[in-house]
Design a protein around this motif. Sequence first.
Motif, short mmCIF file in Angstrom:
data_model
loop_
_atom_site.label_atom_id
_atom_site.label_comp_id
_atom_site.label_asym_id
_atom_site.label_seq_id
_atom_site.Cartn_x
_atom_site.Cartn_y
_atom_site.Cartn_z
N THR A 2 0.64 -1.11 0.19
CA THR A 2 -0.15 0.39 0.02
C THR A 2 0.78 1.29 0.11
O THR A 2 1.95 1.19 0.65
N GLU A 3 0.24 2.37 0.10
CA GLU A 3 1.01 3.55 -0.12
C GLU A 3 1.29 4.33 1.07
O GLU A 3 2.38 4.41 1.55
N GLU A 4 0.54 3.87 2.51
CA GLU A 4 0.90 3.70 3.61
C GLU A 4 2.10 3.20 3.89
O GLU A 4 3.23 3.53 4.66
N GLU A 5 2.30 2.09 3.43
CA GLU A 5 3.67 0.60 3.66
C GLU A 5 4.44 1.35 2.82
O GLU A 5 5.84 1.17 4.00
N PHE A 7 5.33 4.74 2.31
CA PHE A 7 5.84 5.79 2.74
C PHE A 7 6.52 5.60 4.01
O PHE A 7 7.35 6.18 4.68
N SER A 8 5.70 4.33 4.84
CA SER A 8 6.50 3.60 6.54
C SER A 8 7.74 3.51 5.65
O SER A 8 8.49 3.48 6.44
N TYR A 9 8.28 2.34 4.96
CA TYR A 9 8.87 2.20 4.49
C TYR A 9 10.05 3.33 4.19
O TYR A 9 11.35 2.63 4.65
N ARG A 11 10.52 5.45 5.56
CA ARG A 11 10.43 6.74 6.92
C ARG A 11 11.45 5.43 7.94
O ARG A 11 12.45 6.20 7.83
N ALA A 20 7.11 12.14 1.10
CA ALA A 20 5.77 12.43 -0.03
C ALA A 20 5.61 14.13 -0.50
O ALA A 20 4.94 14.07 -1.50
#
Length: 199
Positions: A2-5, A7-9, A11, A20
């Motif tokens: 996912t997009e959330e995963e 960006f978490s990766y 960071r 972002a």
Amino acid sequence: MTEEEAFSYLRENLLMTSAAEKLCVDREPFLNDIIAAMQHHLPFHTIKSPVTPHEERHLPTLQEIKEDMFAGTGGLCYALNVFCRMLLRALGFDVVFVPSDCRGYKDVHMLLIVRHLTAVGSNHMVDVGSRCPSFRAISFDFTGQTSPAYHDSFLRYRFVREGDAVVRQHTIISDSDRAEVFDATSGERFSYITIHYKK
């Protein structure tokens, strides 16, 4: 992924801040930052295969690849480039796999082409799974037959068009050990891989 995963990766694993915002400002430098960070944080290695019992060896699943990369394990070209495609697609990049030949062996290495990065129809090669790394996306939209020369770490290389393919050539002086293996006996350069990016 996912997009959330994704960006978490970036960071937590690649230690990239303000991802972002950077993605929205200029996608090419942002992509180059991802490539350099992956090369820095994810080792290219062959260690896992020899220590795995023969009967347990297999092509890793997408879930196994994802787990290895989130754990920082790294791996072979296949796992690294598959994960890179997962990551980039989750961030909205148009990414496809392309095969390449090495030392006469057909389709032995898989790398990525990011399409439409700088303009509609543009093509940029990304390869985070090579022991001869490029620390940036390489434009295949160069004019003429030969690309500009690149210098990464000890390597000096360029790309040359051959029909629908592009050949990565290394200078013999910067890669003398591999030049012997690739039978580079004359001239200044030898062909390292042939990339079939228009297949």
